[in-house]
Motif scaffolding. Structure first.
Motif, PDB file in Angstrom:
ATOM      1  N   SER A 141       1.642 -28.272 -25.626  1.00  0.00           N
ATOM      2  CA  SER A 141       0.864 -28.646 -26.806  1.00  0.00           C
ATOM      3  C   SER A 141       1.821 -28.972 -27.938  1.00  0.00           C
ATOM      4  CB  SER A 141      -0.062 -27.504 -27.228  1.00  0.00           C
ATOM      5  OG  SER A 141      -0.624 -27.754 -28.505  1.00  0.00           O
ATOM      6  N   SER A 142       1.402 -29.855 -28.834  1.00  0.00           N
ATOM      7  CA  SER A 142       2.242 -30.204 -29.984  1.00  0.00           C
ATOM      8  C   SER A 142       2.270 -29.093 -31.032  1.00  0.00           C
ATOM      9  CB  SER A 142       1.738 -31.504 -30.624  1.00  0.00           C
ATOM     10  OG  SER A 142       0.387 -31.367 -31.037  1.00  0.00           O
ATOM     11  N   ILE A 143       1.396 -28.089 -30.899  1.00  0.00           N
ATOM     12  CA  ILE A 143       1.407 -26.919 -31.782  1.00  0.00           C
ATOM     13  C   ILE A 143       2.153 -25.808 -31.060  1.00  0.00           C
ATOM     14  CG2 ILE A 143       0.016 -25.272 -33.080  1.00  0.00           C
ATOM     15  CD1 ILE A 143      -0.272 -28.136 -34.054  1.00  0.00           C
ATOM     16  N   SER A 144       3.293 -25.404 -31.602  1.00  0.00           N
ATOM     17  CA  SER A 144       4.203 -24.512 -30.875  1.00  0.00           C
ATOM     18  C   SER A 144       3.627 -23.129 -30.614  1.00  0.00           C
ATOM     19  CB  SER A 144       5.519 -24.377 -31.652  1.00  0.00           C
ATOM     20  OG  SER A 144       5.280 -23.793 -32.928  1.00  0.00           O
ATOM     21  N   THR A 145       2.597 -22.735 -31.356  1.00  0.00           N
ATOM     22  CA  THR A 145       2.017 -21.402 -31.169  1.00  0.00           C
ATOM     23  C   THR A 145       0.779 -21.415 -30.269  1.00  0.00           C
ATOM     24  OG1 THR A 145       0.785 -21.729 -33.228  1.00  0.00           O
ATOM     25  CG2 THR A 145       2.876 -20.516 -33.367  1.00  0.00           C
ATOM     26  N   ASP A 146       0.418 -22.574 -29.736  1.00  0.00           N
ATOM     27  CA  ASP A 146      -0.768 -22.647 -28.877  1.00  0.00           C
ATOM     28  C   ASP A 146      -0.552 -21.883 -27.576  1.00  0.00           C
ATOM     29  OD1 ASP A 146      -2.287 -24.040 -30.646  1.00  0.00           O
ATOM     30  OD2 ASP A 146      -2.194 -25.967 -29.597  1.00  0.00           O
ATOM     31  N   TYR A 147      -1.676 -21.386 -27.043  1.00  0.00           N
ATOM     32  CA  TYR A 147      -1.662 -20.600 -25.811  1.00  0.00           C
ATOM     33  C   TYR A 147      -2.371 -21.402 -24.726  1.00  0.00           C
ATOM     34  CZ  TYR A 147      -1.845 -16.379 -22.903  1.00  0.00           C
ATOM     35  OH  TYR A 147      -1.670 -15.450 -21.902  1.00  0.00           O
ATOM     36  N   ILE A 148      -1.762 -21.465 -23.547  1.00  0.00           N
ATOM     37  CA  ILE A 148      -2.263 -22.308 -22.461  1.00  0.00           C
ATOM     38  C   ILE A 148      -2.686 -21.441 -21.279  1.00  0.00           C
ATOM     39  CG2 ILE A 148      -1.621 -24.078 -20.765  1.00  0.00           C
ATOM     40  CD1 ILE A 148       0.228 -25.254 -22.937  1.00  0.00           C
ATOM     41  N   THR A 149      -3.824 -21.797 -20.684  1.00  0.00           N
ATOM     42  CA  THR A 149      -4.318 -21.127 -19.476  1.00  0.00           C
ATOM     43  C   THR A 149      -4.647 -22.185 -18.433  1.00  0.00           C
ATOM     44  OG1 THR A 149      -5.271 -19.300 -20.740  1.00  0.00           O
ATOM     45  CG2 THR A 149      -6.087 -19.614 -18.502  1.00  0.00           C
ATOM     46  N   ILE A 150      -4.193 -21.954 -17.205  1.00  0.00           N
ATOM     47  CA  ILE A 150      -4.497 -22.838 -16.083  1.00  0.00           C
ATOM     48  C   ILE A 150      -5.377 -22.062 -15.107  1.00  0.00           C
ATOM     49  CG2 ILE A 150      -3.561 -24.299 -14.258  1.00  0.00           C
ATOM     50  CD1 ILE A 150      -2.814 -25.114 -17.159  1.00  0.00           C
ATOM     51  N   THR A 151      -6.539 -22.640 -14.764  1.00  0.00           N
ATOM     52  CA  THR A 151      -7.451 -21.982 -13.821  1.00  0.00           C
ATOM     53  C   THR A 151      -7.776 -22.925 -12.673  1.00  0.00           C
ATOM     54  OG1 THR A 151      -9.586 -22.732 -14.714  1.00  0.00           O
ATOM     55  CG2 THR A 151      -8.526 -20.867 -15.827  1.00  0.00           C
TER      56      THR A 151
END
Length: 437
Positions: A345-355
């Motif tokens: 993400s272009s926002i460095s603090t974003d959290y990503i989840t893959i399901t």
């Protein structure tokens, strides 16, 4: 002396006659006053407009209802509910039978109705009738002419399709579902319209189901309804009827989808109908669906974006899925086995989840950028949230992905041990992709 005696006698006679005359005047005046009072009382009586209990009607010049107890202007009694309320402690009102004009508009039967009354209404076949009261909690029952068969009942408004019925029905009004009666004014309304003009939508479906959101879609009715669509979604398999209150409404008759917020791990049942203003169509069932359990940020209050499933080129180059992604959305991605995917993400603090494709299993999660080595081919969900607490944010960020063939010797993950004793121990781990030679 005689003359004096005559004067005395004449005076006595005159005085007596005068007193008798005055007395007769008093008696006559009193008699006329009594007659006038009685006539006034009689002339004040009327059999229209104003009511006493038990169907007795009486009016005053001000048009206000009179209670038999002048200090009590409302009395309530209750009786048990069976299939409807067919009692009428306050009788029939008005006395004439009502014939709606069937223009599709509401008509006022009376503005002086009481709870615990009924009205007779002429109905015709193949019409939809709506019955309502100015008191939102009033309970309405519709029966045949003799009150022995209940056609419809419920808290107002009550909608009833006449079908093949033509003739007189009874329109009962009570203050509650316990058949309460109440001597307080309310307006009684009726609307009659053609029941066949409100065509239902079709192909109702729910998709993009996450732990906290989903998307409902349908095919528009033709012609489109004038007052949009009513939606009924509940957690029990109990079908709505014509009088059920919709849980949701579409905002325009041109829309054929709506995004919904839902609870995790819950089964929902859902229906839709056309709302044509004067009438409503039949409820169309879409079946049911079950939301995934709440896992690590597998919800998406902003839903799926973009709608199309993204297929990376797997050249090792970074590709943009969307430049206006929100935190609280997910994208579908076609994944290949034995590939290394990096989600950014272009926002460095974003959290990503893959399901997985249904959001029921988390394959990887962490702060951007997140790397995941695939071990199957199929669709995955790529969630973005604003933080590890699954925060959402309706501002744009760039959602990117890189797909490459793994190189080098990748390390195993999730190393752990169990079964430790004084002489032995079990060690386990998740193998890397590809597995070492």
């Amino acid at each position: 002396m005689f003359e004096y005696f005559v004067k005395i006698i004449f005076g006595l006679i005159f005085n007596i006659n005068y007193k008798v005359y005055k007395m007769r005047k008093k008696i006559t005046l009193s008699f006329f006053l009594v007659l006038f009072f009685m006539a006034s009382k009689i002339s004040a009586q009327s059999t229209t407009g104003i009511k006493y209990p038990n169907g007795i009607h009486q009016a005053t010049s001000s048009g206000l209802k009179i209670s038999p107890n002048p200090l009590v202007f409302a009395q309530t009694t209750n009786s048990p509910v069976i299939t409807g309320c067919t009692s009428a402690t306050n009788g029939l009102f008005p006395s004439n039978t009502i014939t709606p004009n069937c223009s599709g508009n509401y008509e006022t039967i009376t503005s002086q109705s009481w709870a615990g009354e009924y009205s007779n209404v002429n109905v015709i076949a193949n019409k939809q009738y709506s019955f309502s009261s100015s008191v939102s909690t009033d309970y309405i029952t519709i029966t045949n002419e003799t009150g022995t068969i209940v056609y419809a009942s419920g808290t107002q408004p009550v909608i009833w399709d006449s079908g093949s019925i033509t003739g007189i029905i009874r329109y009962y009004l009570h203050s509650n579902a316990n058949c309460g009666s109440e001597q307080a004014n309310r307006s009684r309304y009726i609307r009659c319209a053609d029941a066949s003009n409100c065509v239902p939508p079709s192909n109702l479906d729910v998709s993009n189901i996450t732990s906290n959101s989903c998307k409902m879609t349908w095919t528009a009715a033709s012609p489109v309804p004038s007052s949009n669509y009513d939606i009924y979604i509940v957690t029990t398999n109990s079908a709505p009827n014509a009088n059920s209150t919709p849980t949701l409404f579409s905002t325009t008759n041109l829309s054929t989808s709506i995004s919904l917020n839902v609870a995790a791990g819950t089964t929902y049942y859902y229906w839709i109908r056309s709302n044509c203003g004067a009438t409503t169509g039949v409820w169309v069932s879409g079946g049911n669906f079950t939301t995934p359990p709440a896992l690590i940020c597998n919800g998406a209050i902003y839903g799926l974006y973009p709608d199309a499933t993204f297929t990376p080129s797997c050249t090792g180059s970074t590709e943009q899925i969307a430049t206006d992604a929100y935190a609280g959305e997910y994208s579908n991605v076609n994944a290949l086995s034995n590939k290394q995917y990096t989600f950014t993400s272009s926002i460095s603090t974003d959290y990503i989840t893959i399901t997985n494709a249904t959001g029921t299993a988390v394959l990887a999660s962490g702060l951007t950028p997140l790397t995941w080595n695939s071990n199957f081919t199929g669709v995955i969900r790529y969630h973005i949230n604003s933080n590890a607490n699954c925060g959402t944010q309706g501002t744009s960020r760039v959602r990117s992905i890189t797909c490459a063939t793994p190189t080098g010797c990748n390390a195993p993950t999730q190393l752990y041990y169990d079964g430790l004793t004084s002489t032995t121990n079990n060690i386990a781990w998740v193998a890397p992709t590809p597995a070492p030679s």
